[in-house]
Design a protein around this motif. Structure first.
Motif: not given
Length: 183
Positions: A133-137
């Motif tokens: 799980s990660f943020m992309a923008g």
């Protein structure tokens, strides 16, 4: 899909739980497994590769597409080995003129993903699972991938993806054919 083998497996597992003193927790796990087995509807379509076969030639894949009224189109010029089967939920990866993997795409959420993984687990044993799980923008991207291998080295990966809260499921069937490094 013939559900008889799943029903027989469930019956054996329930009998095992009920005929031995294994405790209430294990009995409830067996009951839960039975409930999940009765909802494998989305899993039925997972193996529908629409006549495409791993390790077949690209010409055979094109013939199969044509016979069924579909066409193969490159996914993009930057990804020359990846093909979209128009008017289907399939993508092909072609390497050395061979279909090295077939990807199916379908809608669905966590319950559908769990049913697919559970069906594979019954058929093929425990998966290797990876969670990312990660943020992309401003958007969060999360994936849960469960990988299964068969006796001849082929791999089936079932992946639940959520992009900004919108879930989808993909199943990738990959042959053990290794592609040479791109130059």
């Amino acid at each position: 899909m013939d559900l008889k083998p799943l029903e027989e497996l469930f019956e054996r597992r329930v009998n095992h739980c009920c005929n031995r003193e294994v405790g209430m927790r294990n009995l409830w796990m067996c009951v839960l497994a039975g409930i999940m087995l009765t909802s494998v509807g989305p899993a039925k379509a997972a193996d529908d590769l629409k006549g495409f076969e791993l390790d077949s030639s690209f010409d055979e894949a094109q013939r199969n597409a044509g016979v069924n009224g579909w066409s193969l189109q490159p996914l993009s010029s930057e990804l020359p080995h990846q093909w979209v089967v128009r008017d289907t939920n399939l993508r092909l990866f072609v390497c050395e003129d061979r279909v090295a993997s077939i990807l199916t795409l379908q809608s669905g959420g966590l319950d559908d993903f769990a049913a697919l993984v559970m069906q594979r687990q019954i058929e093929m044993g425990d998966p290797r699972t990876q969670i990312v799980s990660f943020m992309a923008g401003p958007k969060r991207i999360s994936t849960i991938t469960s990988r299964f291998s068969d006796a001849v080295g082929r791999e089936i990966s079932v992946q639940l993806t959520s992009i900004a809260g919108a879930p989808s499921i993909s199943t990738n069937y990959a042959s053990n054919t290794r592609c040479p490094e791109e130059k």
